[in-house]
Design an enzyme around this catalytic site. Structure first.
Site, PDB file in Angstrom:
ATOM      1  N   SER A 220      -9.836  -7.698   2.305  1.00  0.00           N
ATOM      2  CA  SER A 220      -9.382  -7.903   0.918  1.00  0.00           C
ATOM      3  C   SER A 220     -10.093  -9.012   0.156  1.00  0.00           C
ATOM      4  CB  SER A 220      -7.876  -8.153   0.878  1.00  0.00           C
ATOM      5  OG  SER A 220      -7.187  -6.932   0.897  1.00  0.00           O
TER       6      SER A 220
ATOM      7  N   SER B  50      -7.965  -5.866  -1.713  1.00  0.00           N
ATOM      8  CA  SER B  50      -6.943  -6.053  -2.701  1.00  0.00           C
ATOM      9  C   SER B  50      -7.209  -7.195  -3.684  1.00  0.00           C
ATOM     10  CB  SER B  50      -5.602  -6.300  -2.016  1.00  0.00           C
ATOM     11  OG  SER B  50      -5.625  -7.508  -1.294  1.00  0.00           O
TER      12      SER B  50
ATOM     13  N   LYS C  40      -5.182 -15.490  -7.012  1.00  0.00           N
ATOM     14  CA  LYS C  40      -4.575 -14.177  -6.778  1.00  0.00           C
ATOM     15  C   LYS C  40      -3.060 -14.269  -6.935  1.00  0.00           C
ATOM     16  CE  LYS C  40      -4.802 -10.541  -3.183  1.00  0.00           C
ATOM     17  NZ  LYS C  40      -5.320 -10.242  -1.829  1.00  0.00           N
TER      18      LYS C  40
END
Lengths: 454, 99
Positions: free
Chosen positions: A157, A133, A58
């Protein structure tokens, strides 16, 4: 050799047996990324120099020499001068970062739509959101543009995008994995964790990244377990179910979860009804505390030492910063921030009480399956509602995993979560493994990958 | 919790505290949205927290110290630390005039 769908550990074994080289594996994934990333937008940065077993990470993990933006134009040109502890441990264990994945800007959101670089598309239906996310990480695993990925969770997330994109996603206990070098969002919540195609890969990656780190004072000294060793135990557990966690949840999702609970019973586990504090309160506690931490954490972006100026902040970041400034300000501190901290204690105690009666709590991960892109704006306060079933474990700091449990009528993945007690990831992984062996996740992960042929 | 309606001045004050510049449209939009959120979180008043201690750290860690004399491997060289700065002079960060 046909590599499509091979797990991380299978690829590792093939390399160890000299049946394939790491170079060939990287070429294979770079080719797939080139082919499918333009339509999915899962990666923001691709590392053509990836030389070892590849992993997607990420874009809020600092990677030395590799652009890191947290999907915000504020960090548009930021090249970290140091390595996050998580990526350093991965590199030291023979992995390479093949690319940095898209996310909601600063991890603020549950859809990747707040990314300044455009949303990631859900591999199951490119008109839909992959969740967020960590949506880029989830989509990259789902479409097999990486054998596995690292995400981070503040409240949902990892679990929610794993649910919407149909992969395994583990949110560890707060402090199980170091936050050093992760672009901070809610510092009392943030947890790095793996997104994978198998429970075994999740257990393996957790083993690599878990453990005390002198650079993160909140990382725990409790020794990480040998997660893979413990997977194959055939332990029997007591599983708690709370009716409030099915409140307002889509009927098809409920059906899939109920079917999965029947399977857990068949495997010899006991089911017990429990009551928890209603998730509507978790939303409020989380909103107040997280916004406060956001306003503090994002105050460091001044455009002087690195990055661009504060006028580059997007709509969502500004909204969160200002609410945090409000709840922390003179005259409101006791009414909001302190009240929420006290209510947080109630949630911690509630979870501890639950785990004195049962080993796990099983619930849907999200109230609905993936929404269309653009639909989110119609729902004010969207992320919090979408994440409400994830927030108790986030507020309490306890671990949980998402597992795919089938497809709805629109062919979209449904996710179930298993929540466990503090630092009992090995138990969660053990139950998840038993479920995987019995169901193979109803073929969801394989089908997702097969939608993206070589 | 006291019932609060946010007004424009408060939004401007928050923006100033946060070092953010808002357009007129944004001021009204944020005013409305923040008010909605503040109204929602009022539900915490339904929870009795009178005898409850606040939680700031969930895994009960206390007094975590760095050992004396341990080499701090986090340090960056001046060159590394300056590398991402857009505005610099003679290896110093350039900032706006303060006085």
């Amino acid at each position: 050799m046909d590599l499509l769908g091979k797990s991380l550990l299978e690829l590792k074994q093939l390399v160890a047996d000299k049946k394939i080289s790491e170079k060939e594996i990287n070429e294979y994934f770079l080719k797939r990324i080139k082919k499918y990333n333009p339509q999915l937008n899962a990666y923001l940065t691709v590392n053509e120099n990836s030389a070892h077993l590849p992993l997607a990470v990420k874009d809020n993990f600092c990677t030395k020499g590799l652009k890191t933006t947290a999907s915000s134009k504020v960090l548009d040109n930021f090249i970290p001068p140091y390595e996050s502890t998580v990526t350093e441990r991965l590199i030291n264990n023979g992995f390479s970062v093949i690319g940095k994945t898209n996310m909601d800007a600063w991890a603020h959101g549950s859809s990747t739509e707040t990314s300044d670089y455009g949303p990631t598309k859900n591999p199951w239906d490119t008109n839909r959101s992959p969740g967020g996310s960590s949506g880029g990480s989830a989509a990259a695993v789902s479409a097999y543009l990486t054998p596995a990925a690292i995400g981070s969770e503040t409240a949902g997330s990892i679990r929610q995008p794993a649910a919407w994109s149909g992969v395994v996603g583990l949110k560890p206990t707060f402090g199980r994995v170091s936050r050093y070098g992760v672009i901070a969002m809610g510092s009392s919540f943030d947890c790095p964790g793996p997104l994978t195609t198998t429970v075994t890969d999740a257990a393996y990656l957790l083993g690599v990244i878990a453990g005390k780190d002198q650079f993160d004072a909140t990382s725990s000294s409790i020794k990480a377990a040998d997660y893979n060793q413990l997977l194959k135990n055939k332990n029997k557990y007591t599983i708690g179910i709370s009716d409030d966690y099915f409140d307002g949840v889509d009927e098809q999702t409920i059906n899939k979860i109920e079917k999965s609970i029947e399977i857990l019973k068949k495997l010899g586990h006991k089911i017990k009804k429990i009551t928890l504090i209603h998730p509507k309160y978790d939303i409020s506690i989380y909103t107040i505390l997280q916004r406060a931490e956001v306003s503090s954490n994002l105050s460091r972006y001044d455009g002087i030492r690195y990055g661009n100026e504060r006028n580059e902040f997007g709509v969502e970041a500004k909204r969160r910063i200002m609410l945090g400034a409000y709840t922390l300000s003179y005259g409101y501190y006791d009414a909001y921030y302190k009240k929420a901290q006290k209510a947080r204690t109630l949630i911690v105690n509630d979870m501890k009480k639950a785990f004195s009666e049962v080993d796990f709590i099983v619930a849907p991960t999200a109230p609905i399956t993936a929404l269309n892109l653009g639909e989110f704006e119609k729902y004010p306060f969207f992320g919090e509602v979408m994440d409400q079933l994830n927030e108790a474990a986030a507020v309490a700091g306890t671990p949980a995993i998402n597992l795919p449990v089938g497809l709805d009528n629109n062919n979209l993945p449904v996710g179930m979560q298993i929540m466990g007690n503090y630092f009992e990831e090995e138990k969660i992984l053990n139950l998840a493994y038993q479920f995987e062996k019995e169901t193979d996740f109803f073929g969801v992960i394989k089908r997702g990958i097969d939608n993206y042929k070589d | 919790m006291k019932k609060s309606k946010l007004n424009k001045e408060e939004i401007l004050h928050l923006a100033k505290l946060s070092n953010l510049t808002l357009t007129n449209d944004e001021i009204e939009k944020y005013r409305k949205q923040l008010e909605e959120t503040v109204e929602y979180v009022e539900n915490l008043n339904e929870l009795d927290t009178r005898k409850v201690e606040p939680t700031s750290q969930t895994t009960n860690l206390t007094d975590v110290f760095f050992k004396d004399g341990v080499e701090n491997k986090r340090g960056l060289s001046q060159n590394e630390a300056m590398k991402n700065a857009k505005n610099k002079k003679n290896d110093y960060f350039v900032v706006k005039r303060i006085m």
